[in-house]
Design an enzyme around this catalytic site. Structure first.
Site, PDB file in Angstrom:
ATOM      1  N   GLU A 177       0.625  -1.198  -0.213  1.00 47.28           N
ATOM      2  CA  GLU A 177       0.007   0.048  -0.037  1.00 47.28           C
ATOM      3  C   GLU A 177       0.763   1.245   0.018  1.00 47.28           C
ATOM      4  O   GLU A 177       1.357   1.810   1.070  1.00 47.28           O
ATOM      5  CB  GLU A 177      -0.789  -0.275   1.348  1.00 47.28           C
ATOM      6  CG  GLU A 177      -1.882   1.098   1.325  1.00 47.28           C
ATOM      7  CD  GLU A 177      -2.853   1.247   2.461  1.00 47.28           C
ATOM      8  OE1 GLU A 177      -2.450   0.511   3.505  1.00 47.28           O
ATOM      9  OE2 GLU A 177      -3.372   2.202   2.474  1.00 47.28           O
ATOM     10  N   LYS A 219      -2.529  -1.933  -3.271  1.00 41.51           N
ATOM     11  CA  LYS A 219      -3.454  -1.278  -2.285  1.00 41.51           C
ATOM     12  C   LYS A 219      -3.238   0.050  -2.792  1.00 41.51           C
ATOM     13  O   LYS A 219      -2.362   0.832  -1.877  1.00 41.51           O
ATOM     14  CB  LYS A 219      -3.495  -1.487  -1.289  1.00 41.51           C
ATOM     15  CG  LYS A 219      -4.633  -0.843  -0.350  1.00 41.51           C
ATOM     16  CD  LYS A 219      -4.906  -1.344   0.790  1.00 41.51           C
ATOM     17  CE  LYS A 219      -5.794  -0.344   1.729  1.00 41.51           C
ATOM     18  NZ  LYS A 219      -6.516  -0.921   2.772  1.00 41.51           N
ATOM     19  N   SER A 261      -9.505   4.099   0.346  1.00 38.69           N
ATOM     20  CA  SER A 261     -10.517   5.139   0.032  1.00 38.69           C
ATOM     21  C   SER A 261      -9.967   6.390   0.434  1.00 38.69           C
ATOM     22  O   SER A 261     -10.232   7.239  -0.468  1.00 38.69           O
ATOM     23  CB  SER A 261     -11.951   4.722   0.633  1.00 38.69           C
ATOM     24  OG  SER A 261     -11.862   4.758   2.142  1.00 38.69           O
TER      25      SER A 261
HETATM   26  P1  13P Z   1      -9.154   4.088   4.015  1.00 41.10           P
HETATM   27  O1  13P Z   1     -10.060   3.555   2.940  1.00 41.10           O
HETATM   28  O2  13P Z   1      -9.918   4.738   5.111  1.00 41.10           O
HETATM   29  O3  13P Z   1      -8.410   5.131   3.401  1.00 41.10           O
HETATM   30  O4  13P Z   1      -8.215   3.164   4.782  1.00 41.10           O
HETATM   31  C1  13P Z   1      -7.735   2.000   4.177  1.00 41.10           C
HETATM   32  C2  13P Z   1      -6.577   1.712   4.718  1.00 41.10           C
HETATM   33  O5  13P Z   1      -6.033   0.503   4.795  1.00 41.10           O
HETATM   34  C3  13P Z   1      -5.360   2.842   5.221  1.00 41.10           C
HETATM   35  O6  13P Z   1      -4.334   2.044   5.502  1.00 41.10           O
END
Ligand code: 13P
Length: 342
Positions: A177, A219, A261
């Protein structure tokens, strides 16, 4: 055998139009969100909240995997059933956040580097014994003036790749991510440029660290204008820019893409994911799914407010958002779904 297990898990995480539910907020983040809606910031309240989420009827129709936090993976329902067991019994795959947070980066004012590599091999073994089958690590990239710097992008990409290699060694699917934040007044074009650069750097590092792309999930953020940017592009423009950027930077072998998100409203996150699938699904090498925290949880949190009597209404709201996102994966999400579910 271990390698096959990795691929099977990665495939299952992205299968059947489902997505991931991120409920891995650190204690600090969870407490901040509780404070905003007047919920006590206690371990007991966090446990009850997570129990409310995990016992939502029908969750597994829409959710293939949930991302837990270190505190949460050790918790149980009030009847004593461990959360991990509740999750597995529902046919959902348990996962775990393994980074220990984004810290100020030395020599790079305003920028962050995610920590957590020291001792990670042992922690992955422990989590795997507890039932986790995938893991998550989040890098944070900020857009301001001349940032992000080369140093910040490269250090974060390197850490992501080392984490991913350790996960695969332990038989856990890495969810990689690199989040380019929405905060700021930058344009969509600037977000595109930074996201493309970050993703290319991340995949270079993943290649160098010998990470198997079929055994990982990316991600990423969607390509969006900053929250304070005066020009906010349409849903279709965001969908086009995001897919174009991913096609330029993500190898076809990657098992799947599950967006974060990032602070978008639940409705916008669903609409944008939907538009990407409507316009491009049949032409893409990877599935476009979701791994949302706020865009699934926020309405439920605001309804729950820590009250036992609100559990059922909060679960209804959570299930509704999960269903909207499953529909968005199929390209079948409509605004009418929001009216019907409200
Ligand atoms: P959000 O969808 O609220 O951005 O969170 C995703 C997430 O895993 C943040 O690390």
């Amino acid at each position: 055998m271990r390698f096959q297990g990795l691929l099977d898990t990665a495939e299952a995480m992205i299968a059947s139009d489902k997505g991931l539910l991120a409920m891995d907020e650190s204690t600090t983040t969870c407490n901040k969100r509780f404070e905003k809606v007047g919920i006590p910031q206690t371990e007991a309240a966090r446990r009850s909240y997570r129990e409310m989420i995990l016992t939502t009827h029908g969750l597994s129709e829409c959710i293939s995997g949930v991302i837990l936090y270190d505190e949460t993976i050790r918790q149980s329902c009030k009847d004593g059933t461990p959360f991990v067991k509740v999750i597995a019994n529902a046919g959902i795959i348990p996962g775990i956040k393994v980074d220990i947070g984004a810290k100020d980066m030395a020599g790079h004012p305003g920028e962050k580097i995610t920590e957590g590599l020291d001792g990670l091999r042992d922690r992955l073994t422990e989590y795997s014994h507890m039932g986790a089958r995938f893991a998550k690590w989040r890098a944070v990239i900020v857009i301001v003036d001349n940032s992000p710097s080369r140093g910040c992008i490269e250090a974060n990409a390197h850490a992501l790749a080392r984490y991913a290699a350790l996960c695969q060694e332990a038989g856990l699917v890495p969810v990689v991510e690199p989040e380019v934040l929405m905060d700021g007044d930058h344009t969509l074009a600037r977000c595109y440029e930074v996201t493309e650069d970050v993703l290319r750097t991340v995949f270079n590092q993943l290649f160098t660290q010998r990470v198997t792309l079929e055994g990982m999930i990316l991600k990423p953020n969607m390509v969006l204008p900053g929250l304070a940017c005066p020009r906010q592009e349409t849903v279709d423009e965001v969908a086009d820019a995001t897919v174009r950027c991913l096609l330029q930077s993500v190898p076809a072998a990657v098992q799947g893409i599950a967006f974060l998100s990032g602070g978008q409203s639940g409705e916008l996150a669903s609409a944008r994911l939907n538009a990407m699938n409507v316009r491009f699904k049949s032409r893409l090498p990877w599935a476009l799914a979701f791994s949302f925290a706020r865009a699934i949880q926020q309405p439920a949190l605001e309804i729950w407010k820590g009250k036992e009597t609100h559990v059922s209404a909060a679960q209804h709201a959570l299930y509704h958002r999960a269903r909207c996102n499953t529909a968005a994966r199929r390209g079948e999400y409509t605004a009418a779904m929001e009216r019907a579910g409200a």
